[in-house]
Design a protein around this motif. Structure first.
Motif, PDB file in Angstrom:
ATOM      1  N   PRO A  23      11.030   1.813 -17.148  1.00 42.50           N
ATOM      2  CA  PRO A  23       9.753   2.510 -16.912  1.00 42.50           C
ATOM      3  C   PRO A  23       8.996   1.957 -15.711  1.00 42.50           C
ATOM      4  CG  PRO A  23       9.934   1.884 -19.210  1.00 42.50           C
ATOM      5  CD  PRO A  23      11.071   1.236 -18.497  1.00 42.50           C
ATOM      6  N   SER A  24       9.058   0.634 -15.513  1.00 40.46           N
ATOM      7  CA  SER A  24       8.353   0.069 -14.368  1.00 40.46           C
ATOM      8  C   SER A  24       9.000   0.510 -13.058  1.00 40.46           C
ATOM      9  CB  SER A  24       8.305  -1.453 -14.463  1.00 40.46           C
ATOM     10  OG  SER A  24       9.598  -2.011 -14.461  1.00 40.46           O
ATOM     11  N   PHE A  25      10.315   0.712 -13.050  1.00 33.89           N
ATOM     12  CA  PHE A  25      11.012   1.226 -11.873  1.00 33.89           C
ATOM     13  C   PHE A  25      10.543   2.644 -11.551  1.00 33.89           C
ATOM     14  CE2 PHE A  25      14.551   3.684 -10.084  1.00 33.89           C
ATOM     15  CZ  PHE A  25      14.858   2.932  -8.957  1.00 33.89           C
ATOM     16  N   LEU A  26      10.446   3.492 -12.559  1.00 29.17           N
ATOM     17  CA  LEU A  26      10.007   4.877 -12.342  1.00 29.17           C
ATOM     18  C   LEU A  26       8.569   4.934 -11.835  1.00 29.17           C
ATOM     19  CD1 LEU A  26      11.547   6.604 -15.487  1.00 29.17           C
ATOM     20  CD2 LEU A  26      12.410   6.645 -13.136  1.00 29.17           C
ATOM     21  N   VAL A  27       7.693   4.142 -12.436  1.00 25.49           N
ATOM     22  CA  VAL A  27       6.293   4.138 -12.012  1.00 25.49           C
ATOM     23  C   VAL A  27       6.162   3.561 -10.608  1.00 25.49           C
ATOM     24  CG1 VAL A  27       4.018   3.171 -12.510  1.00 25.49           C
ATOM     25  CG2 VAL A  27       5.392   4.108 -14.352  1.00 25.49           C
ATOM     26  N   ALA A  28       6.948   2.522 -10.295  1.00 25.30           N
ATOM     27  CA  ALA A  28       6.895   1.937  -8.953  1.00 25.30           C
ATOM     28  C   ALA A  28       7.344   2.943  -7.900  1.00 25.30           C
ATOM     29  CB  ALA A  28       7.759   0.681  -8.890  1.00 25.30           C
ATOM     30  N   GLY A  29       8.345   3.741  -8.216  1.00 33.77           N
ATOM     31  CA  GLY A  29       8.781   4.782  -7.280  1.00 33.77           C
ATOM     32  C   GLY A  29       7.685   5.799  -7.011  1.00 33.77           C
ATOM     33  N   MET A  30       7.014   6.230  -8.067  1.00 33.53           N
ATOM     34  CA  MET A  30       5.920   7.188  -7.892  1.00 33.53           C
ATOM     35  C   MET A  30       4.743   6.556  -7.145  1.00 33.53           C
ATOM     36  SD  MET A  30       5.854   9.367 -11.434  1.00 33.53           S
ATOM     37  CE  MET A  30       5.816   7.956 -12.503  1.00 33.53           C
ATOM     38  N   ALA A  31       4.406   5.310  -7.486  1.00 39.57           N
ATOM     39  CA  ALA A  31       3.278   4.632  -6.838  1.00 39.57           C
ATOM     40  C   ALA A  31       3.559   4.400  -5.362  1.00 39.57           C
ATOM     41  CB  ALA A  31       2.999   3.306  -7.542  1.00 39.57           C
ATOM     42  N   GLU A  32       4.795   4.036  -5.031  1.00 36.75           N
ATOM     43  CA  GLU A  32       5.114   3.835  -3.623  1.00 36.75           C
ATOM     44  C   GLU A  32       5.042   5.150  -2.855  1.00 36.75           C
ATOM     45  OE1 GLU A  32       8.446   1.893  -0.738  1.00 36.75           O
ATOM     46  OE2 GLU A  32       9.115   2.875  -2.560  1.00 36.75           O
ATOM     47  N   GLY A  33       5.514   6.221  -3.470  1.00 39.70           N
ATOM     48  CA  GLY A  33       5.419   7.524  -2.822  1.00 39.70           C
ATOM     49  C   GLY A  33       3.976   7.905  -2.537  1.00 39.70           C
TER      50      GLY A  33
ATOM     51  N   THR B 169       2.269   7.840   1.242  1.00 34.45           N
ATOM     52  CA  THR B 169       1.851   9.158   1.698  1.00 34.45           C
ATOM     53  C   THR B 169       0.499   9.049   2.392  1.00 34.45           C
ATOM     54  OG1 THR B 169       3.045  10.258  -0.075  1.00 34.45           O
ATOM     55  CG2 THR B 169       1.262  11.493   0.921  1.00 34.45           C
ATOM     56  N   VAL B 170      -0.326   8.137   1.910  1.00 35.12           N
ATOM     57  CA  VAL B 170      -1.667   7.952   2.446  1.00 35.12           C
ATOM     58  C   VAL B 170      -1.680   6.951   3.608  1.00 35.12           C
ATOM     59  CG1 VAL B 170      -4.008   7.184   1.863  1.00 35.12           C
ATOM     60  CG2 VAL B 170      -2.686   8.512   0.220  1.00 35.12           C
ATOM     61  N   ILE B 171      -0.868   5.889   3.499  1.00 33.52           N
ATOM     62  CA  ILE B 171      -0.876   4.810   4.484  1.00 33.52           C
ATOM     63  C   ILE B 171       0.468   4.770   5.209  1.00 33.52           C
ATOM     64  CG2 ILE B 171      -1.051   2.313   4.800  1.00 33.52           C
ATOM     65  CD1 ILE B 171      -2.710   2.252   2.217  1.00 33.52           C
ATOM     66  N   HIS B 172       0.436   4.784   6.522  1.00 36.88           N
ATOM     67  CA  HIS B 172       1.673   4.660   7.314  1.00 36.88           C
ATOM     68  C   HIS B 172       1.925   3.174   7.569  1.00 36.88           C
ATOM     69  CE1 HIS B 172       4.507   4.976  10.632  1.00 36.88           C
ATOM     70  NE2 HIS B 172       4.795   6.171  10.108  1.00 36.88           N
ATOM     71  N   PRO B 173       3.175   2.713   7.487  1.00 34.71           N
ATOM     72  CA  PRO B 173       3.451   1.288   7.675  1.00 34.71           C
ATOM     73  C   PRO B 173       2.978   0.724   9.014  1.00 34.71           C
ATOM     74  CG  PRO B 173       5.356   2.357   6.724  1.00 34.71           C
ATOM     75  CD  PRO B 173       4.368   3.439   7.061  1.00 34.71           C
ATOM     76  N   GLN B 174       2.916   1.531  10.058  1.00 34.18           N
ATOM     77  CA  GLN B 174       2.449   1.028  11.350  1.00 34.18           C
ATOM     78  C   GLN B 174       0.949   0.775  11.367  1.00 34.18           C
ATOM     79  OE1 GLN B 174       3.840   3.814  14.243  1.00 34.18           O
ATOM     80  NE2 GLN B 174       5.965   3.107  14.114  1.00 34.18           N
ATOM     81  N   ASP B 175       0.226   1.318  10.388  1.00 34.87           N
ATOM     82  CA  ASP B 175      -1.216   1.103  10.301  1.00 34.87           C
ATOM     83  C   ASP B 175      -1.581  -0.166   9.543  1.00 34.87           C
ATOM     84  OD1 ASP B 175      -1.532   3.479  11.641  1.00 34.87           O
ATOM     85  OD2 ASP B 175      -1.839   4.660   9.812  1.00 34.87           O
ATOM     86  N   LEU B 176      -0.602  -0.831   8.928  1.00 36.96           N
ATOM     87  CA  LEU B 176      -0.884  -2.015   8.127  1.00 36.96           C
ATOM     88  C   LEU B 176      -1.105  -3.237   9.007  1.00 36.96           C
ATOM     89  CD1 LEU B 176       1.773  -1.646   5.299  1.00 36.96           C
ATOM     90  CD2 LEU B 176      -0.663  -1.210   5.147  1.00 36.96           C
ATOM     91  N   LEU B 177      -2.093  -4.010   8.643  1.00 33.73           N
ATOM     92  CA  LEU B 177      -2.372  -5.272   9.317  1.00 33.73           C
ATOM     93  C   LEU B 177      -2.421  -6.375   8.262  1.00 33.73           C
ATOM     94  CD1 LEU B 177      -5.239  -4.267  11.768  1.00 33.73           C
ATOM     95  CD2 LEU B 177      -2.842  -4.673  12.326  1.00 33.73           C
ATOM     96  N   PHE B 178      -1.737  -7.484   8.522  1.00 34.49           N
ATOM     97  CA  PHE B 178      -1.771  -8.639   7.647  1.00 34.49           C
ATOM     98  C   PHE B 178      -2.413  -9.782   8.412  1.00 34.49           C
ATOM     99  CE2 PHE B 178       1.771  -6.127   6.044  1.00 34.49           C
ATOM    100  CZ  PHE B 178       1.383  -6.016   4.712  1.00 34.49           C
TER     101      PHE B 178
END
Length: 86
Positions: free
Chosen positions: A12-22, A26-35
């Motif tokens: 179940p955690s795998f299924l929820v993680a897939g949906m949460a990552e999607g 969808t909202v945040i592009h990886p190139q916009d991330l700053l650490f």
């Protein structure tokens, strides 16, 4: 029984993680991330993978805590308490 419990936690955690990552990417592009003010030198696929495994870890910990706090039931012969899943 321990392998069954592991599957009850991880699947179940795998299924929820897939949906949460999607939803997240969808909202945040990886190139916009700053650490700490810097863009990481990782490909987009690497950021997707790291994000998925981080979300999966949090979801698995949540499922494991839920399995841990399930109440036990008294055994029919009255000799003790069945600790539920664990």
């Amino acid at each position: 029984m321990k392998y069954r419990l592991l599957i009850w936690i991880l699947w179940p955690s795998f299924l929820v993680a897939g949906m949460a990552e999607g939803l997240l990417f969808t909202v945040i592009h990886p190139q916009d991330l700053l650490f700490f003010g810097h863009h990481p030198d990782i490909s987009d696929e690497g950021i997707y993978s790291i994000g998925f495994f981080a979300i999966w870890t949090f979801c698995a910990v949540s499922s494991a805590l839920t399995a841990y706090i399930l109440p036990g039931i008294e055994s029919p012969d009255g000799k003790g308490i069945d600790r539920g899943l664990l």
